[in-house]
Motif scaffolding. Structure first.
Motif, PDB file in Angstrom:
ATOM      1  N   LEU A 176       0.816  -1.210   0.000  1.00 46.19           N
ATOM      2  CA  LEU A 176       0.000   0.000   0.000  1.00 46.19           C
ATOM      3  C   LEU A 176       0.855   1.267   0.000  1.00 46.19           C
ATOM      4  N   LYS A 177       1.979   1.250   0.726  1.00 42.90           N
ATOM      5  CA  LYS A 177       2.779   2.467   0.898  1.00 42.90           C
ATOM      6  C   LYS A 177       3.833   2.667  -0.180  1.00 42.90           C
ATOM      7  N   HIS A 178       4.418   1.560  -0.678  1.00 41.20           N
ATOM      8  CA  HIS A 178       5.617   1.716  -1.496  1.00 41.20           C
ATOM      9  C   HIS A 178       5.544   1.126  -2.898  1.00 41.20           C
ATOM     10  N   SER A 179       4.614   0.199  -3.160  1.00 45.17           N
ATOM     11  CA  SER A 179       4.703  -0.558  -4.412  1.00 45.17           C
ATOM     12  C   SER A 179       4.178   0.192  -5.630  1.00 45.17           C
ATOM     13  N   GLY A 180       3.169   1.066  -5.417  1.00 44.53           N
ATOM     14  CA  GLY A 180       2.514   1.690  -6.561  1.00 44.53           C
ATOM     15  C   GLY A 180       1.745   0.686  -7.400  1.00 44.53           C
ATOM     16  N   ALA A 181       1.305  -0.401  -6.766  1.00 47.47           N
ATOM     17  CA  ALA A 181       0.631  -1.484  -7.481  1.00 47.47           C
ATOM     18  C   ALA A 181      -0.813  -1.124  -7.807  1.00 47.47           C
TER      19      ALA A 181
END
Length: 302
Positions: free
Chosen positions: A170-175
Motif C-alpha cells: 500500500l505504501k511503497h509498491s505503486g501497485a
C-alpha cells in the motif's frame, strides 16, 4: 570350569539396586518436570485469556467512546480548518488504536490457535486493510481446512509478516493489483507425490481435498502485487546490514535494518524475488544456518 577333576559353575552377580533406584528417581523427576511444565502452560494460557478479556472489556469500549465523541464534534460545521484537521487526525489515531487492540487480543487469546481461525482472520484483516484503497485486492483461501492447531507465537509472527507485506504494498509498491493466496498441502516422502488439500484458486471449485497419508501438513502463504519492485542495486542495498536508505525518522529501514531485522526475527531463511516492469527477475536472500556456520553475515544475489 574344572577344579580337581570336578566341574564347577562360577556365577558372578552384581547388585544394581542403587542404579535402578537412581533410574526410577530420574524418571519420577522427569515426570514431575513435565507435570510442572504442563501446569505452567495452563496458567499461562489462562492469564492470556484473562488479559485479552480485560483489553476487550475495558480498553475497547473506552476507545469506542472516544471515536464516537470525535465523530460528533466533527459534525459541527463551524469548526475552523486547523481544529478540524486536528480532530480528524485524532479520529484516525483512535481508529488505529482500536485495530491494534483487536490484533493484540486476537494474538493473545489461545482460543484462536486453530488453523481455520487463523486463515479466516488473515482473510478478514487483508480484506479490511485494502477496503477503500486504490488497489484491486483479491484473496484466495482454501474451501476446506482440516483440523489443526498453530501455537500463539507462530500465529502472531506469521500475521506480522503478512501485515508488513500488505503495508509495503500500500505504501511503497505503486501497485494496481495485489493478491493474498493461502493453501495447504501434505508433504510426502521423496518417492511419493505431494497430496494437495486445496490450492485456494477459483478454478478449483470442483476439486475435493485429498488426504492420502498422515504426512506433515504445510501452510503456504503468498502475497503478490504488480508494483514497481526493486532493481538489482536496490535489492543488494536492502539485504546489506547498515545500508543508507531514505526512510522516515524512527523507521528501522532508515538504518538498513528493516528487511534484515524483521526477517531474522521471524524466520530461518529469507528469499526475495523481485523485478521492475519490463526487466528480469532478481533473486536474493540469506540463511541463518549458513551465517552461523560461517560466523559472518552472508547473502546471495542472482
Amino acid at each position: 570350569v574344572q577344579i580337581a577333576g570336578n566341574t564347577r559353575i562360577i556365577s558372578l552377580c552384581r547388585d544394581i539396586t542403587a542404579r535402578k533406584r537412581a533410574e526410577d528417581a530420574i524418571e519420577r523427576q522427569n515426570q514431575q518436570i513435565q507435570d510442572v511444565s504442563r501446569k505452567l502452560m495452563e496458567v499461562e494460557e489462562q492469564e492470556k485469556r484473562l488479559l485479552a478479556a480485560e483489553l476487550h472489556d475495558d480498553l475497547g469500549p473506552e476507545l469506542s467512546k472516544i471515536t464516537s465523541l470525535l465523530q460528533v464534534v466533527l459534525a459541527d460545521e463551524s469548526l475552523s480548518p486547523s481544529v478540524r484537521e486536528f480532530l480528524e487526525k485524532s479520529l484516525f489515531n483512535a481508529g488505529e488504536a482500536q485495530r491494534s487492540i483487536s490484533e493484540i487480543i486476537w494474538s493473545m487469546d489461545p482460543r484462536h490457535n486453530h488453523l481455520e481461525d487463523f486463515v479466516a482472520y488473515l482473510r478478514y484483516y487483508a480484506t479490511q486493510f485494502f477496503d477503500g484503497a486504490p488497489i484491486r485486492f483479491k484473496v484466495n483461501t482454501p474451501r476446506h481446512i482440516p483440523p489443526g492447531t498453530i501455537d500463539g507465537m507462530t500465529r502472531r509472527n506469521l500475521f506480522l509478516v503478512v501485515k508488513e507485506c500488505l503495508n509495503n504494498i500500500l505504501k511503497h509498491s505503486g501497485a494496481a493489483d495485489a493478491k493474498l493466496e493461502i493453501w495447504l498441502e501434505r508433504i510426502e516422502s521423496e518417492n511419493e507425490p505431494t497430496s494437495e488439500l486445496s490450492d485456494g484458486s477459483e478454478n478449483a471449485q470442483d476439486r475435493e481435498p485429498v488426504l492420502v497419508s498422515p504426512a506433515p501438513l504445510v501452510l503456504r502463504i503468498v502475497v503478490t502485487d504488480d508494483g514497481c519492485g526493486m532493481d538489482e542495486d536496490t535489492l543488494r542495498e536492502a539485504l546489506r546490514l547498515g545500508s543508507d536508505t531514505g526512510r522516515e525518522s524512527g523507521d528501522l529501514g532508515k538504518f538498513g535494518m528493516g528487511l534484515v531485522t524483521a526477517s531474522i526475527g521471524l524466520s530461518q531463511r529469507l528469499d526475495v524475488l523481485t523485478k521492475e516492469p519490463d526487466s528480469k527477475l532478481h533473486y536474493g536472500g540469506f540463511d541463518l544456518e549458513e551465517i552461523a556456520a560461517q560466523n559472518r553475515f552472508l547473502k546471495w544475489i542472482v
